[in-house]
Write a protein that holds these residues in place. Structure first.
Motif, PDB file in Angstrom:
ATOM      1  N   UNK A  80      26.694 -44.458  30.149  1.00 19.32           N
ATOM      2  CA  UNK A  80      25.302 -44.128  30.677  1.00 19.32           C
ATOM      3  C   UNK A  80      25.204 -42.966  31.859  1.00 19.32           C
ATOM      4  N   UNK A  81      26.212 -42.702  32.565  1.00 17.43           N
ATOM      5  CA  UNK A  81      26.175 -41.797  33.366  1.00 17.43           C
ATOM      6  C   UNK A  81      27.083 -40.526  33.051  1.00 17.43           C
ATOM      7  N   UNK A  82      27.134 -40.479  31.651  1.00 14.46           N
ATOM      8  CA  UNK A  82      27.746 -39.291  31.060  1.00 14.46           C
ATOM      9  C   UNK A  82      29.347 -39.018  31.164  1.00 14.46           C
ATOM     10  N   UNK A  83      29.884 -40.268  31.830  1.00  9.20           N
ATOM     11  CA  UNK A  83      31.457 -40.021  31.951  1.00  9.20           C
ATOM     12  C   UNK A  83      32.259 -40.554  30.741  1.00  9.20           C
ATOM     13  N   UNK A  84      33.210 -39.783  30.499  1.00  6.89           N
ATOM     14  CA  UNK A  84      34.095 -39.900  29.291  1.00  6.89           C
ATOM     15  C   UNK A  84      34.722 -41.534  29.498  1.00  6.89           C
ATOM     16  N   UNK A 138      32.963 -35.058  17.744  1.00  3.72           N
ATOM     17  CA  UNK A 138      31.861 -35.765  17.874  1.00  3.72           C
ATOM     18  C   UNK A 138      31.772 -36.246  19.247  1.00  3.72           C
ATOM     19  N   UNK A 139      30.658 -36.365  19.920  1.00  4.64           N
ATOM     20  CA  UNK A 139      30.349 -37.102  21.421  1.00  4.64           C
ATOM     21  C   UNK A 139      29.330 -38.039  20.832  1.00  4.64           C
ATOM     22  N   UNK A 140      29.723 -39.343  21.449  1.00  5.24           N
ATOM     23  CA  UNK A 140      28.803 -40.426  21.150  1.00  5.24           C
ATOM     24  C   UNK A 140      28.417 -41.087  22.449  1.00  5.24           C
TER      25      UNK A 140
END
Length: 281
Positions: free
Chosen positions: A260-264, A185-187
């Motif tokens: 918020x910037x899409x960074x892991x 999953x990606x949260x």
């Protein structure tokens, strides 16, 4: 459907905690497991380990236990009492129509990940209480008197591809669901629902991960196939609680978090584990 939960003094509650609150919470945490299976409560069995007989303590405990059990139509049908360190164990049984039980093993890549209510309130309340600070009433209520999402669990029958209740932290419990389903999953961290009380009482970075890995939320985390996203508004009405879309199921194993910037980003920990050095109390 059967579930069992144990609450141990010093691990799940403080020696000074009110026994009426403990009676309520012991039922509530079991009901949350039933909700995650889409089950209706039916009966309970209780095992008490007590250091001594305290009639006032027991009377208040019974008030809390039966107050919630009666409200949901669950009958106490048996149990046991022994002497030893204070430990409370409840087994709950529930019923669900044949073939309609919610499971943890049905999530598939592309499914949306959703969570009910808000996250982190109970963990923040506990942190404040242990620090000797004032605990705002809305946060204290989330820690002491959780509400199982039984109505939402029933509404998810035939809708959710997988479901679990959030008791040890979202990251840990969603991880269990993903392992059982053979997915990942990606949260999206900014999407995690936080209450106004949490935002007002949070102390910055120290509490930033509590909605992700704090325990005792007893909300439902579930997955819906992409084609059923339109069902969310009906689920909100049926469950009488907010529902938030927080991420997606992926084929790659593991639960990953994005800012918020899409960074892991890597959380500080993965949630509560009884067999690690970090304990709840």
């Amino acid at each position: 459907m059967l579930t069992t939960d144990t609450m141990v003094c010093g691990t799940h509650f403080l020696p000074t905690d009110d026994s009426e609150v403990l009676g309520h919470k012991l039922v509530a945490v079991n009901l949350s497991d039933l909700a995650a299976m889409g089950a209706d409560p039916a009966w309970l069995t209780l095992a008490l380990t007590l250091p001594e007989i305290d009639h006032d303590w027991l009377a208040a405990f019974a008030t809390g236990l039966f107050g919630l059990a009666d409200a949901v139509g669950a009958e106490l049908v048996g149990g046991d009492v022994t002497r030893g360190p204070l430990t409370l164990t409840l087994q709950a049984a529930g019923t669900v129509p044949a073939g309609m039980a919610l499971r943890r093993d049905g999530a598939r890549p592309g499914d949306g990940v959703y969570v009910s209510g808000t996250l982190g309130d109970a963990a923040l309340a506990l942190a404040l209480r242990l620090a000797g600070a004032t605990v705002p009433a809305p946060l204290a209520a989330r820690l002491d008197r959780p509400s199982a999402r039984l109505a939402l669990g029933r509404a998810l029958r035939g809708q959710a591809s997988a479901a679990i209740d959030v008791s040890d932290g979202l990251l840990a419990d969603l991880g269990h669901l993903c392992v059982r389903s053979g997915v990942g999953a990606e949260i999206d961290l900014p999407r995690l629902p936080r209450s106004e009380a949490f935002l007002a009482a949070a102390r910055g970075e120290l509490d930033g991960d509590k909605p992700l890995n704090g325990g005792d939320d007893y909300e439902l985390c579930f997955t819906l196939p992409a084609g059923q996203a339109d069902a969310v508004s009906a689920l909100i009405q049926a469950g009488s609680c907010p529902i938030t879309h927080i991420g997606q199921i992926s084929a790659a194993p593991g639960v990953r978090c994005r800012d918020a910037a899409g960074r892991l980003v890597a959380p500080s920990r993965a949630g509560f584990d009884h067999f690690t050095a970090e304990r709840g109390m």
